[in-house]
Design a protein around this motif. Sequence first.
Motif, PDB file in Angstrom:
ATOM      1  N   LEU A 810       0.835  -1.199   0.000  1.00 23.21           N
ATOM      2  CA  LEU A 810       0.000   0.000   0.000  1.00 23.21           C
ATOM      3  C   LEU A 810       0.874   1.255   0.000  1.00 23.21           C
ATOM      4  N   VAL A 811       1.869   1.268   0.882  1.00 23.13           N
ATOM      5  CA  VAL A 811       2.779   2.412   0.908  1.00 23.13           C
ATOM      6  C   VAL A 811       3.505   2.537  -0.424  1.00 23.13           C
ATOM      7  N   VAL A 815      -0.657   4.624  -1.105  1.00 23.85           N
ATOM      8  CA  VAL A 815      -1.872   4.556  -0.300  1.00 23.85           C
ATOM      9  C   VAL A 815      -1.479   4.598   1.172  1.00 23.85           C
ATOM     10  N   LEU A 816      -2.193   5.371   1.964  1.00 23.59           N
ATOM     11  CA  LEU A 816      -1.873   5.575   3.368  1.00 23.59           C
ATOM     12  C   LEU A 816      -2.501   4.487   4.239  1.00 23.59           C
ATOM     13  N   PRO A 817      -1.693   3.610   4.880  1.00 23.82           N
ATOM     14  CA  PRO A 817      -2.264   2.628   5.797  1.00 23.82           C
ATOM     15  C   PRO A 817      -2.348   3.205   7.213  1.00 23.82           C
ATOM     16  N   LEU A 818      -3.526   3.223   7.769  1.00 28.85           N
ATOM     17  CA  LEU A 818      -3.757   3.743   9.118  1.00 28.85           C
ATOM     18  C   LEU A 818      -4.318   2.631   9.991  1.00 28.85           C
ATOM     19  N   GLN A 819      -4.007   2.677  11.275  1.00 30.87           N
ATOM     20  CA  GLN A 819      -4.415   1.595  12.171  1.00 30.87           C
ATOM     21  C   GLN A 819      -5.133   2.150  13.388  1.00 30.87           C
ATOM     22  N   VAL A 844       2.009  18.174   6.631  1.00 24.03           N
ATOM     23  CA  VAL A 844       3.113  18.786   7.386  1.00 24.03           C
ATOM     24  C   VAL A 844       3.543  17.827   8.493  1.00 24.03           C
ATOM     25  N   GLY A 845       4.830  17.535   8.524  1.00 24.19           N
ATOM     26  CA  GLY A 845       5.370  16.760   9.640  1.00 24.19           C
ATOM     27  C   GLY A 845       5.124  15.271   9.593  1.00 24.19           C
ATOM     28  N   LEU A 846       4.967  14.688   8.398  1.00 21.57           N
ATOM     29  CA  LEU A 846       4.750  13.252   8.296  1.00 21.57           C
ATOM     30  C   LEU A 846       5.980  12.499   8.801  1.00 21.57           C
ATOM     31  N   LYS A 847       5.769  11.587   9.763  1.00 21.64           N
ATOM     32  CA  LYS A 847       6.849  10.806  10.346  1.00 21.64           C
ATOM     33  C   LYS A 847       6.429   9.342  10.437  1.00 21.64           C
ATOM     34  N   PRO A 848       7.402   8.433  10.483  1.00 22.41           N
ATOM     35  CA  PRO A 848       7.039   7.019  10.635  1.00 22.41           C
ATOM     36  C   PRO A 848       6.259   6.778  11.923  1.00 22.41           C
ATOM     37  N   ARG A 849       5.185   6.019  11.809  1.00 24.98           N
ATOM     38  CA  ARG A 849       4.381   5.564  12.936  1.00 24.98           C
ATOM     39  C   ARG A 849       3.894   6.715  13.823  1.00 24.98           C
ATOM     40  N   MET A 850       3.586   7.834  13.182  1.00 29.30           N
ATOM     41  CA  MET A 850       3.037   8.954  13.932  1.00 29.30           C
ATOM     42  C   MET A 850       1.549   8.760  14.182  1.00 29.30           C
ATOM     43  N   LYS A 851       1.032   9.437  15.192  1.00 25.18           N
ATOM     44  CA  LYS A 851      -0.401   9.413  15.459  1.00 25.18           C
ATOM     45  C   LYS A 851      -1.062  10.519  14.650  1.00 25.18           C
ATOM     46  N   THR A 852      -2.160  10.151  14.013  1.00 25.74           N
ATOM     47  CA  THR A 852      -2.797  11.021  13.028  1.00 25.74           C
ATOM     48  C   THR A 852      -4.280  11.195  13.350  1.00 25.74           C
ATOM     49  N   PRO A 853      -4.791  12.444  13.366  1.00 27.55           N
ATOM     50  CA  PRO A 853      -6.218  12.644  13.622  1.00 27.55           C
ATOM     51  C   PRO A 853      -7.071  12.373  12.381  1.00 27.55           C
ATOM     52  N   CYS A 870      -0.315   5.976  12.043  1.00 30.32           N
ATOM     53  CA  CYS A 870       0.130   5.933  10.643  1.00 30.32           C
ATOM     54  C   CYS A 870       1.106   4.776  10.484  1.00 30.32           C
ATOM     55  N   ARG A 871       0.763   3.806   9.640  1.00 26.78           N
ATOM     56  CA  ARG A 871       1.600   2.628   9.470  1.00 26.78           C
ATOM     57  C   ARG A 871       2.591   2.775   8.303  1.00 26.78           C
ATOM     58  N   ILE A 872       3.049   3.994   8.067  1.00 30.97           N
ATOM     59  CA  ILE A 872       4.272   4.173   7.286  1.00 30.97           C
ATOM     60  C   ILE A 872       5.386   3.991   8.301  1.00 30.97           C
ATOM     61  N   ASP A 873       6.100   2.870   8.222  1.00 26.91           N
ATOM     62  CA  ASP A 873       6.920   2.429   9.349  1.00 26.91           C
ATOM     63  C   ASP A 873       8.365   2.903   9.330  1.00 26.91           C
ATOM     64  N   THR A 874       8.889   3.293   8.163  1.00 24.68           N
ATOM     65  CA  THR A 874      10.311   3.632   8.086  1.00 24.68           C
ATOM     66  C   THR A 874      10.502   4.948   7.328  1.00 24.68           C
ATOM     67  N   LEU A 875      11.712   5.514   7.451  1.00 18.66           N
ATOM     68  CA  LEU A 875      12.019   6.759   6.750  1.00 18.66           C
ATOM     69  C   LEU A 875      12.026   6.550   5.240  1.00 18.66           C
ATOM     70  N   ASP A 876      12.520   5.393   4.793  1.00 18.94           N
ATOM     71  CA  ASP A 876      12.493   5.124   3.357  1.00 18.94           C
ATOM     72  C   ASP A 876      11.050   5.106   2.849  1.00 18.94           C
ATOM     73  N   GLU A 877      10.134   4.538   3.634  1.00 22.74           N
ATOM     74  CA  GLU A 877       8.730   4.515   3.229  1.00 22.74           C
ATOM     75  C   GLU A 877       8.138   5.922   3.183  1.00 22.74           C
TER      76      GLU A 877
END
Length: 898
Positions: A810-811, A815-819, A844-853, A870-877
């Motif tokens: 998905l990444v 596509v944005l995977p959210l959990q 703004v400020g997208l980071k790996p495994r950040m909490k997203t409203p 946010c299940r974008i888990d790594t910086l490469d992703e």
Amino acid sequence: MPIVVGHDTLKTRRTLKVGNKSYAYYSIKAAEKAGLGDLTRLPYSMKVLLENLLRYEDGRSVTVDDLKAVAQWLKDKRSDREIAYRPARVLMQDFTGVPAVVDLAAMRDAMTKLGGDTKKINPLSPVDLVIDHSVMVDYSATKGAFQKNVDLEYERNGERYAFLRWGQTAFDNFRVVPPGTGICHQVNVEYLAQTVWTGIDGKTEVAYPDTLVGTDSHTTMVNGLAVLGWGVGGIEAEAAMLGQPISMLLPEVVGFRLSGKPKEGTTATDLVLTVTQMLRKKGVVNKFVEFYGPGLDELSIADRCTVANMAPEYGATCGFFPVDGETIAYLKASGRDPERVKLVEAYAKAQGFWRGPKAVDPVFTDTLELDLSTVEPSLAGPTRPEGRVPLSRAAVEFKDAMSNFYGKKTAVDFRAKVENANFDLGHGDVVIAAITSCTNTSNPSVLLGAGLLARNALKKGLTTKPWVKTSLAPGSQVVTDYLAQSGVQKDLDALGFQIVGYGCTTCIGNSGPLPDNISKAVTDNDFVVGAVLSGNRNFEGRVHPLTKANYLASPMLVVAYALAGNLNMDVANEPLGHDKKGKPVYLKDIWPSNKEIAATVRKYVTPAMFKKRYADVFKGDVNWRKIKVDGSQTYGWDIASTYVQHPPYFEGMSTTPAPITDVKGARLLAILGDKITTDHISPAGSIKKDGPAGKYLMDHKVNYADFNSYGARRGNHEIMMRGTFANIRIKNEMVPGTEGGITKHMPHGEVMSIYDAAMKYKAASTPLVIVAGKEYGNGSSRDWAAKGTILLGVKAVIAESYERIHRSNLVGMGVLPLQFLNGMTRFDLKLDGSEKFDISGIAVGLKPRMKTPVTITRADGSTQTIEVLCRIDTLDEIDYYKNGGILHYVLRNLAKAA
């Protein structure tokens, strides 16, 4: 093939002398002395990862801190360290390989438009593509079934095969194993895999572990040969081909201790079904599983490969077995180069990869144990690979499923006359019995065991029930040789198990049609009929649209159920039939002994068979050699083709990506339950005439008889996006009480196909979201589950949890995977499909495994804001997502370097 090596800051490069040859290698023992400390008890699979990091350590993508993190893992037994992993090679099958080559061809076109060098779009790592997923069981149980199916295969797939032939000539480091050779996993185990790989660094030959990623989730089969490999999406594999490292977290490693000895009458299939059930219960998603203990001495390489094959079914990234004497014996027995065999043993011992009699047990994150003597004959079903059922309870469990799962509480004994036949049909009848490729057909013990069982059954006068469609699809031509030379192929033929082709048939839905009169009886009476197959997948709607109950079993039990003909029968204790004197014949009367099977394997499976069959493996048959291709570097797309089309991923692409934005005003495309598999999401199996994909083909003047399968048409995005979320068993909770790919188009609630609704939303520039339950994307590594999702306009998926490969895919497609967090589920939100979704914090400020409203606006105007992970888990992703996908990221980097 030249390899790239790093700085070797720890100075671990050493020389290994084997016979008269010398090899460079990156020594784990030297790394220990250089400061990493005692690594003796590091799991063998982790040692492979460590060697990879040692070899590619360059201070940038791989640092000394990464190496230290592996050493620290030994103390903590887990890590949150992200590493850059570079497998030695890539393996593909044609279903996933065709779209990958399509993407490479499209990238060459895009590179031209960006002003770059098209020759930069080339696999940098060796790639082998095995054409094994296209043959269908149209003909079976007849002498000429094989040739008729092959002829149909070429007739149906001429465009695809011509495209792959072009790819074979246009791309460097790209080999194609032609149709009719075997399945990719078995060809890999029997020929391609080397356990220890070599490459050239300047003038020096470097030895290193054989590692790979594959575009089929069952790539893990080769773990049984001590080769670290697992399935990835085609998207990820393409990036690996193009020199991109695979970003991954250092995994947890679950140790599975095997002890004891198998008892008489059990098979490797029974073992793997038991292991699958245990590990699913344990929970090993995103984890390595490594097998250890004295029980390994009781397992042949074929048995180990059987267990390793089903790693996707037990949810693990891989199911790894270390190098030992059995590994060396198999390499010799399968005709490998004697020099390579010597290197494997010497290298494994030098690196601490060797499992000898005095080896200490590794340290694991967690462990579990199985005494092999407790394994009993088993099946798995009716809808999940982990649903193991002891053979002794199979009939009872099926009767329970009839009532509680299928809702058939009355008239379960009713049988209907089959038109133009002298038999009737009813609930529980087995209409498909298939010895099919993958899990078991690499294992001579169960294949020859099935043949010996067939021989014994014939001697007793037993026959296959007339309503059972029987088939045998060997995993390689070597299997054909030992079945023929042992004489048991004649016995299998007599029961209807003639060879139908070499490929992944029934297990992926290429089971072909049932006879019209059988289909009519099933449909008219809504019968719950079954399939028994020796594969690894039995999800709803996968094997055949009409077989609701699908059971995985050993090839021997496949033959037994063909004789029994019904799932209601207690095959373990009731007679399968009667001999010529009217005496009842039981399964125990025809089951061959372990000793007889082992003796037959020793006598008829020889190194000469492997050497002969693989001597000219890339040449292909006369049909393959007749396919003409030009020598162009870019592909000449045919706009009239319904098989291969130029995909739209790179349309309007610039050298710099546009800024990412938050998702505003998104509508729900579907609300889905737990364990939605990639089979539910990705198009697979037959194409329905009245569905969006069928209508597309009809509009393009394709006759229904020539529809072929979704898998065969994976190179055409127009068909694949129309088949996304179109599985006949998928249940969209927006449309309660229904099955199939339908939804409600909002705000008016009109019910229509998911594809048609998505196109209406796209025309209105309305983004879409999917909401789902646990283990979203369970199953095969189908890239089209992610590609189809993005092409339908889905910007985000919100689920309780994800299967590893699908989340990554998905990444990889943007596509944005959210959990959901804190145990929240879709039920807590009381969704009905009329809601709108706003996803903030992305721009703004997208980071790996950040909490997203996420703000949900209901039809009455009320709102609710929840927080998701946010299940974008790594910086490469993060880089992949910002570029719109991993291929866009690679393409832009290659264009800049031009």
